[in-house]
Design an enzyme around this catalytic site. Structure first.
Site, PDB file in Angstrom:
ATOM      1  N   HIS A 101       0.834  -1.198   0.000  1.00  0.00           N
ATOM      2  CA  HIS A 101       0.000   0.000   0.000  1.00  0.00           C
ATOM      3  C   HIS A 101       0.871   1.251   0.000  1.00  0.00           C
ATOM      4  O   HIS A 101       1.942   1.273   0.571  1.00  0.00           O
ATOM      5  CB  HIS A 101      -0.992   0.022   1.167  1.00  0.00           C
ATOM      6  CG  HIS A 101      -0.396  -0.107   2.528  1.00  0.00           C
ATOM      7  ND1 HIS A 101       0.129  -1.282   3.030  1.00  0.00           N
ATOM      8  CD2 HIS A 101      -0.246   0.810   3.516  1.00  0.00           C
ATOM      9  CE1 HIS A 101       0.567  -1.091   4.261  1.00  0.00           C
ATOM     10  NE2 HIS A 101       0.356   0.168   4.580  1.00  0.00           N
ATOM     11  N   HIS A 103       0.852   5.298   0.842  1.00  0.00           N
ATOM     12  CA  HIS A 103       0.176   6.349   1.603  1.00  0.00           C
ATOM     13  C   HIS A 103       0.281   7.667   0.847  1.00  0.00           C
ATOM     14  O   HIS A 103       1.376   8.060   0.437  1.00  0.00           O
ATOM     15  CB  HIS A 103       0.875   6.570   2.955  1.00  0.00           C
ATOM     16  CG  HIS A 103       0.815   5.421   3.896  1.00  0.00           C
ATOM     17  ND1 HIS A 103      -0.118   5.340   4.911  1.00  0.00           N
ATOM     18  CD2 HIS A 103       1.578   4.302   3.995  1.00  0.00           C
ATOM     19  CE1 HIS A 103       0.079   4.228   5.599  1.00  0.00           C
ATOM     20  NE2 HIS A 103       1.107   3.576   5.061  1.00  0.00           N
TER      21      HIS A 103
END
Length: 139
Positions: A101, A103
């Site tokens: 992931h 950010h």
């Protein structure tokens, strides 16, 4: 960790709720529940890959290609002074969910947004569904 134990895979499968910002056939973006700053968004591949080391080139290309579109929507929506784009790999680097992931962390004022390389949870300060609806209008 198996995919069945992955919190992000559970979000993708609809087992857990999320505040969706963007979705297409390969990528899903949603607001981080901790909201380091207003609009803090996570961008993930739909296929499970633990970290950048295990990510094939095609998946990386698809995920990273969506970053400008989502970042520009955050910029248009909230007009932050800047933005950090961060991606952690491994527990030592601060990775807590082992599904790749990225950010996107809008920056408003010096450290007033809780971002000083410390993750400060502000989940009571924002209505995540309301924020995600605002951002989606600009994608």
């Amino acid at each position: 960790m198996s995919m069945s134990d992955c919190i992000f895979c559970k979000i993708l499968d609809g087992e857990l709720p999320s505040a969706k910002v963007y979705e297409d056939e390969d990528v899903y973006a949603f607001l981080d529940i901790s909201q380091v700053s207003k609009g803090h968004t996570l961008v993930i591949p739909k296929n499970h890959t633990e970290n950048i080391y295990e990510t094939d080139e095609e998946t990386a290309q698809k995920v990273f290609a969506r970053i400008p579109k989502i970042a520009n929507a955050l910029q248009k929506t909230y007009e932050p002074k800047g933005m950090n784009i961060l991606q952690n790999n491994g527990e030592f680097a601060g990775q807590t969910v082992f599904h790749l992931h990225i950010h996107l962390i809008p920056r408003y004022d010096n450290n007033e947004d809780g971002f000083d390389l410390k993750w400060v949870t502000h989940n009571d300060a924002y209505d995540l569904q309301e924020l995600s609806n605002e951002i989606r209008k600009n994608i």
